[in-house]
Scaffold this motif. Structure first.
Motif, PDB file in Angstrom:
ATOM      1  N   LEU A  88     -29.116   7.273  28.455  1.00 13.46           N
ATOM      2  CA  LEU A  88     -29.334   5.924  28.572  1.00 13.46           C
ATOM      3  C   LEU A  88     -30.408   5.111  27.421  1.00 13.46           C
ATOM      4  CD1 LEU A  88     -30.417   6.069  32.371  1.00 13.46           C
ATOM      5  CD2 LEU A  88     -28.397   4.928  31.332  1.00 13.46           C
ATOM      6  N   ALA A  89     -30.370   4.099  27.604  1.00 12.68           N
ATOM      7  CA  ALA A  89     -31.083   3.332  26.379  1.00 12.68           C
ATOM      8  C   ALA A  89     -31.388   1.906  26.827  1.00 12.68           C
ATOM      9  CB  ALA A  89     -30.331   3.428  25.060  1.00 12.68           C
ATOM     10  N   VAL A  90     -32.495   1.220  26.394  1.00  9.62           N
ATOM     11  CA  VAL A  90     -32.673  -0.117  26.402  1.00  9.62           C
ATOM     12  C   VAL A  90     -32.711  -0.494  24.746  1.00  9.62           C
ATOM     13  CG1 VAL A  90     -34.343  -1.717  27.058  1.00  9.62           C
ATOM     14  CG2 VAL A  90     -34.275   0.142  28.650  1.00  9.62           C
ATOM     15  N   ALA A  91     -31.495  -1.479  24.713  1.00 10.69           N
ATOM     16  CA  ALA A  91     -31.286  -1.814  23.390  1.00 10.69           C
ATOM     17  C   ALA A  91     -31.427  -3.517  23.221  1.00 10.69           C
ATOM     18  CB  ALA A  91     -29.903  -1.273  23.208  1.00 10.69           C
ATOM     19  N   GLY A  92     -31.782  -3.792  22.036  1.00  7.10           N
ATOM     20  CA  GLY A  92     -31.819  -5.171  21.924  1.00  7.10           C
ATOM     21  C   GLY A  92     -30.675  -5.674  20.820  1.00  7.10           C
ATOM     22  N   ALA A  93     -30.448  -6.940  20.624  1.00  8.52           N
ATOM     23  CA  ALA A  93     -29.379  -7.485  19.989  1.00  8.52           C
ATOM     24  C   ALA A  93     -28.902  -6.898  18.598  1.00  8.52           C
ATOM     25  CB  ALA A  93     -29.397  -8.912  20.011  1.00  8.52           C
ATOM     26  N   HIS A  94     -30.112  -6.455  17.919  1.00  7.43           N
ATOM     27  CA  HIS A  94     -30.098  -5.801  16.540  1.00  7.43           C
ATOM     28  C   HIS A  94     -29.519  -4.462  16.580  1.00  7.43           C
ATOM     29  CE1 HIS A  94     -33.763  -3.967  18.038  1.00  7.43           C
ATOM     30  NE2 HIS A  94     -33.677  -3.077  16.948  1.00  7.43           N
ATOM     31  N   ASP A  95     -29.683  -3.655  17.503  1.00 12.95           N
ATOM     32  CA  ASP A  95     -29.281  -2.164  17.634  1.00 12.95           C
ATOM     33  C   ASP A  95     -27.824  -1.842  17.791  1.00 12.95           C
ATOM     34  OD1 ASP A  95     -28.971   0.514  18.856  1.00 12.95           O
ATOM     35  OD2 ASP A  95     -31.090   0.318  19.558  1.00 12.95           O
ATOM     36  N   ASP A  96     -27.358  -0.996  16.996  1.00 16.32           N
ATOM     37  CA  ASP A  96     -26.101  -0.566  16.793  1.00 16.32           C
ATOM     38  C   ASP A  96     -25.528  -0.217  18.145  1.00 16.32           C
ATOM     39  OD1 ASP A  96     -25.907  -0.974  13.926  1.00 16.32           O
ATOM     40  OD2 ASP A  96     -26.253   1.060  13.694  1.00 16.32           O
TER      41      ASP A  96
ATOM     42  N   PRO B 272     -29.989 -11.601  26.004  1.00 17.42           N
ATOM     43  CA  PRO B 272     -30.726 -10.349  26.682  1.00 17.42           C
ATOM     44  C   PRO B 272     -30.660  -9.162  26.099  1.00 17.42           C
ATOM     45  CG  PRO B 272     -29.165 -11.788  28.142  1.00 17.42           C
ATOM     46  CD  PRO B 272     -29.089 -12.286  26.875  1.00 17.42           C
ATOM     47  N   SER B 273     -31.670  -8.553  26.420  1.00 20.07           N
ATOM     48  CA  SER B 273     -31.441  -6.922  25.984  1.00 20.07           C
ATOM     49  C   SER B 273     -30.549  -6.213  27.023  1.00 20.07           C
ATOM     50  CB  SER B 273     -32.953  -6.358  25.858  1.00 20.07           C
ATOM     51  OG  SER B 273     -33.609  -6.873  24.735  1.00 20.07           O
ATOM     52  N   LEU B 274     -30.173  -4.870  26.776  1.00 21.46           N
ATOM     53  CA  LEU B 274     -29.192  -4.454  27.578  1.00 21.46           C
ATOM     54  C   LEU B 274     -29.792  -3.040  27.947  1.00 21.46           C
ATOM     55  CD1 LEU B 274     -25.681  -5.102  25.856  1.00 21.46           C
ATOM     56  CD2 LEU B 274     -26.708  -6.095  28.216  1.00 21.46           C
ATOM     57  N   LEU B 275     -29.565  -2.616  29.332  1.00 22.29           N
ATOM     58  CA  LEU B 275     -29.697  -1.251  29.568  1.00 22.29           C
ATOM     59  C   LEU B 275     -28.099  -0.650  29.489  1.00 22.29           C
ATOM     60  CD1 LEU B 275     -30.938   1.112  31.125  1.00 22.29           C
ATOM     61  CD2 LEU B 275     -30.174   0.160  33.128  1.00 22.29           C
ATOM     62  N   ILE B 276     -28.082   0.285  28.748  1.00 24.38           N
ATOM     63  CA  ILE B 276     -26.861   0.789  28.459  1.00 24.38           C
ATOM     64  C   ILE B 276     -26.749   2.471  28.696  1.00 24.38           C
ATOM     65  CG2 ILE B 276     -26.177  -0.867  26.580  1.00 24.38           C
ATOM     66  CD1 ILE B 276     -27.107   1.094  24.440  1.00 24.38           C
ATOM     67  N   ARG B 277     -25.378   2.991  28.835  1.00 20.14           N
ATOM     68  CA  ARG B 277     -25.395   4.528  29.093  1.00 20.14           C
ATOM     69  C   ARG B 277     -24.291   4.832  28.015  1.00 20.14           C
ATOM     70  NH1 ARG B 277     -20.912   6.440  31.854  1.00 20.14           N
ATOM     71  NH2 ARG B 277     -19.320   5.361  32.445  1.00 20.14           N
ATOM     72  N   SER B 278     -24.463   5.939  27.901  1.00 17.35           N
ATOM     73  CA  SER B 278     -23.401   6.806  26.814  1.00 17.35           C
ATOM     74  C   SER B 278     -22.221   7.347  27.670  1.00 17.35           C
ATOM     75  CB  SER B 278     -24.114   7.681  25.765  1.00 17.35           C
ATOM     76  OG  SER B 278     -24.284   8.803  26.527  1.00 17.35           O
ATOM     77  N   ASP B 279     -21.359   7.886  26.643  1.00 16.14           N
ATOM     78  CA  ASP B 279     -20.401   8.868  27.252  1.00 16.14           C
ATOM     79  C   ASP B 279     -20.635  10.072  27.410  1.00 16.14           C
ATOM     80  OD1 ASP B 279     -19.835   8.912  24.795  1.00 16.14           O
ATOM     81  OD2 ASP B 279     -17.801   8.715  24.762  1.00 16.14           O
ATOM     82  N   ALA B 280     -21.811  10.384  26.863  1.00 14.63           N
ATOM     83  CA  ALA B 280     -22.358  11.785  26.993  1.00 14.63           C
ATOM     84  C   ALA B 280     -22.187  12.619  28.377  1.00 14.63           C
ATOM     85  CB  ALA B 280     -23.639  12.074  26.552  1.00 14.63           C
ATOM     86  N   TYR B 281     -22.151  11.965  29.184  1.00 14.43           N
ATOM     87  CA  TYR B 281     -22.065  12.422  30.565  1.00 14.43           C
ATOM     88  C   TYR B 281     -21.029  11.382  31.530  1.00 14.43           C
ATOM     89  CZ  TYR B 281     -22.447  14.943  34.950  1.00 14.43           C
ATOM     90  OH  TYR B 281     -22.316  15.539  36.107  1.00 14.43           O
ATOM     91  N   PRO B 282     -19.932  11.827  31.827  1.00 16.33           N
ATOM     92  CA  PRO B 282     -18.985  10.711  32.420  1.00 16.33           C
ATOM     93  C   PRO B 282     -19.306   9.993  33.591  1.00 16.33           C
ATOM     94  CG  PRO B 282     -18.325  13.077  32.876  1.00 16.33           C
ATOM     95  CD  PRO B 282     -19.544  13.135  32.178  1.00 16.33           C
TER      96      PRO B 282
END
Length: 194
Positions: free
Chosen positions: A26-34, A63-73
């Motif tokens: 998980l991550a909280v990312a702003g618009a500048h983040d890859d 808006p910033s985003l709460l995002i998840r990776s595919d490291a765990y399905p």
């Protein structure tokens, strides 16, 4: 191999500048983040959804985003999401409060309310909006949507100077350990509701 990031929720009252509020899940990312840009690329109509947010006086928001990776399905459960957000909030709000008292002026998000996840989110297929929380379950169309920041707290920038990356790293390690262990079976089960 690079992780693929997917948006879970929008945070319209936060403009997240640091890129270290993240782990492999998980991550909280702003618009500048890859990772933010990756989530937009992986979310049909997510860019359109995010472009429809405005402040209380009509100013455009990103808006910033709460995002998840595919490291765990599997999708993270509510405990994983809320406790991850608690860690981010603690690493920002506590320091902002100290700086506000010391400098006698507000220098960032003073309340946890600034980190509230917006109740509406675009579906993974990008065709509809869904709102799902304790008070609401609804479906709507994207073209009629107009998102707003919280009327109770101003949109705040989270800068590097008012955050603690080492504190986050330590809390994140505890979070990851706690949520990735099924204590009864002794096996690793990240983010499942089992």
């Amino acid at each position: 191999m690079a992780l693929k990031w997917t948006a879970l929720g929008a945070l319209p009252s936060i403009d997240m500048k640091p890129d270290y509020f993240a782990g492999e899940y998980l991550a909280v990312a702003g618009a500048h983040d890859d990772r933010y840009r990756d989530a937009i690329a992986n979310g049909p109509n997510l860019h359109t959804f995010l472009s429809k947010f405005e402040g209380s006086h009509g100013q455009r928001l990103r808006p910033s985003l709460l995002i998840r990776s595919d490291a765990y399905p599997e999708r993270p459960n509510s405990e994983a999401i809320s406790s991850f957000m608690d860690i981010v909030i603690a690493c920002v709000v506590l320091d902002v409060r100290v700086r506000t008292v010391t400098w006698r002026r507000n220098v960032g998000p003073f309340y946890a309310d600034s980190f509230e996840i917006y109740p509406w989110m675009i579906t993974p297929d990008g065709k509809r909006l869904v709102a799902q929380n304790a008070a609401l379950w609804a479906v709507h169309e994207l073209d009629k949507f107009r998102g707003t920041a919280s009327a109770a707290v101003p949109v705040q920038e989270v800068g590097r100077e008012a955050t603690h990356p080492r504190f986050f790293k330590q809390l994140h390690a505890i979070w990851k350990s706690h949520l990735s262990t099924d204590r009864t079976a002794g096996r690793r089960v990240p983010f499942s509701d089992r």
